[in-house]
Design an enzyme around this catalytic site. Structure first.
Site, short mmCIF file in Angstrom:
data_model
loop_
_atom_site.label_atom_id
_atom_site.label_comp_id
_atom_site.label_asym_id
_atom_site.label_seq_id
_atom_site.Cartn_x
_atom_site.Cartn_y
_atom_site.Cartn_z
N MET A 184 0.74 -1.13 0.16
CA MET A 184 -0.18 0.27 -0.02
C MET A 184 0.86 1.14 0.13
SD MET A 184 -3.52 -0.83 2.00
CE MET A 184 -2.86 -0.64 3.68
N LEU A 212 6.73 2.96 1.57
CA LEU A 212 7.48 1.85 1.85
C LEU A 212 8.73 2.02 2.70
CD1 LEU A 212 7.78 1.01 -2.03
CD2 LEU A 212 6.12 0.12 -0.41
N HIS A 247 9.62 -3.47 3.56
CA HIS A 247 9.09 -3.64 2.18
C HIS A 247 10.33 -3.91 1.12
CE1 HIS A 247 5.47 -0.98 3.61
NE2 HIS A 247 4.93 -1.95 3.03
N GLY A 275 4.57 -10.22 4.12
CA GLY A 275 5.56 -10.21 5.25
C GLY A 275 5.14 -11.11 6.28
N LYS A 317 5.37 -10.29 9.26
CA LYS A 317 5.04 -9.57 10.17
C LYS A 317 3.53 -9.55 10.25
CE LYS A 317 4.67 -5.20 12.14
NZ LYS A 317 3.47 -4.87 11.84
N ASP A 318 2.77 -9.59 9.18
CA ASP A 318 1.35 -9.64 9.27
C ASP A 318 0.99 -11.09 9.15
OD1 ASP A 318 0.83 -6.86 9.33
OD2 ASP A 318 1.44 -6.91 7.51
N GLN A 323 -2.67 -12.23 7.88
CA GLN A 323 -2.78 -11.90 6.72
C GLN A 323 -2.09 -12.80 5.57
OE1 GLN A 323 -2.77 -7.98 4.41
NE2 GLN A 323 -0.51 -8.51 4.20
N VAL A 354 11.36 -7.64 9.39
CA VAL A 354 12.65 -6.99 9.53
C VAL A 354 12.29 -5.78 10.95
CG1 VAL A 354 14.06 -5.03 8.52
CG2 VAL A 354 12.90 -6.57 7.11
N LEU A 397 9.68 -3.23 11.93
CA LEU A 397 9.10 -1.96 10.95
C LEU A 397 7.94 -2.28 10.88
CD1 LEU A 397 12.15 -1.72 8.78
CD2 LEU A 397 11.91 -0.94 11.08
#
Ligand code: PAF
Length: 301
Positions: free
Chosen positions: A42, A45, A49, A165, A167-168, A171, A194, A202
């Protein structure tokens, strides 16, 4: 030397550009078979990303990064308005990490008839954790991911991968299930989170934390690391201890800390708190620090 990616705005332009690059790549291969990596974003960045784009770049001949702030996955109109947008800065970062094509469509290009009447349902997997506090979020995210995966589909024979990622985590689990359950011809690749040097994962939301809040937010990583160390040593997980650690930081308002199955995000089939930890799990955490909701997770085992 850095080279800015080709900026395309429509599906037709994306198709033509990726066909061109894939044909050139295929001609250079002995086997004549090229590959395309898609990185849906989205925008706004950051280094997280960049890691996705680099992973795509290492494994594929052609890298497409989509930049689209998807109205369907925002609850409040104000959040959608406030979402940071800076295409120029995004293109510069993409030039540094080797993206070939930046696909930045308008809302009308993606939703020409207005909001779609039919959407992807994220089912029970999308109703818990983040889905519980953001109703409709994952249906909206999956709907646009489905569309982006269709747009990115190589127009000439080529391997196809898409990067998300870790991280999510929820998702990523949902996108993997969608691709598997609905037979999308794409390999979904999860890329490790990261972190800043102090461990904070991040996120484009970190910019809304002041210095004290940022310091307080580090307890999320500390509590995950605490559990990870126990898992690595095959000790029972001291989840109560991790919860106490978080409770000792008043600025942090915990939503959940759960240890779950890494694929289904269901409760573990084995007891991890009273017996030595031997299996595989995912520790998920979400908390509010001031007005900012943060999520993080760690693989255990
Ligand atoms: O993770 C994101 O940035 C978004 O949810 C995604 C996958 C690009 C869909 O809009």
């Amino acid at each position: 030397m850095t080279r800015r990616p080709l900026l395309v705005r429509t599906y037709a332009e994306l198709n033509a550009a990726s066909a061109d690059l894939l044909r050139t790549a295929a001609a250079a291969h002995h086997a004549g078979h090229a590959s395309l990596g898609l990185v849906p974003t989205m925008g706004a960045l950051h280094r997280g990303h960049a890691a996705l784009v680099r992973a795509a770049q290492e494994a594929n001949d052609v890298v497409v990064v989509s930049i689209f702030v998807n109205p369907l996955q925002f609850g409040e109109a104000a959040d959608l308005q406030r979402y940071p947008r800076n295409l120029e800065a995004d293109l510069e970062l993409l030039a540094e990490c080797g993206a070939d094509i930046a696909f930045a469509p308008s809302v009308d290009e993606v939703y020409p008839g207005g909001e779609p009447m039919v959407r992807i349902s994220s089912g029970t997997l999308g109703a818990k954790f983040e889905g519980a506090s953001r109703p409709g979020h994952f249906d909206g995210a999956l709907t646009v991911v489905a569309k982006l995966l269709h747009y990115g589909l190589p127009p000439v024979p080529a391997d196809y991968r898409a990067y998300f990622g870790q991280k999510d985590a929820q998702q990523l689990a949902l996108v993997k299930r969608m691709a598997a359950d609905l037979d999308f011809p794409v390999e979904i690749v999860g890329v490790p989170t990261v972190r800043d040097e102090d461990g904070l994962a991040l996120s484009s939301r970190n910019r809304f934390l002041d210095a004290d809040q940022r310091a307080a937010a580090l307890v999320l990583y500390r509590s995950l690391s605490y559990l990870q160390q126990q898992a690595n040593r095959h000790e029972p997980l001291d989840i109560k201890g991790a919860l106490a650690m978080i409770a000792s930081v008043p600025q942090v308002d915990l939503d959940y800390l759960e240890v779950v199955d890494p694929d289904s995000l269901e409760p573990l089939a084995f007891n991890c708190q009273d017996t030595p930890f031997t299996g595989e799990a995912l520790a998920l955490i979400a908390a509010r620090v001031g007005d900012v909701r943060l999520i993080d997770n760690a693989r255990l085992g």
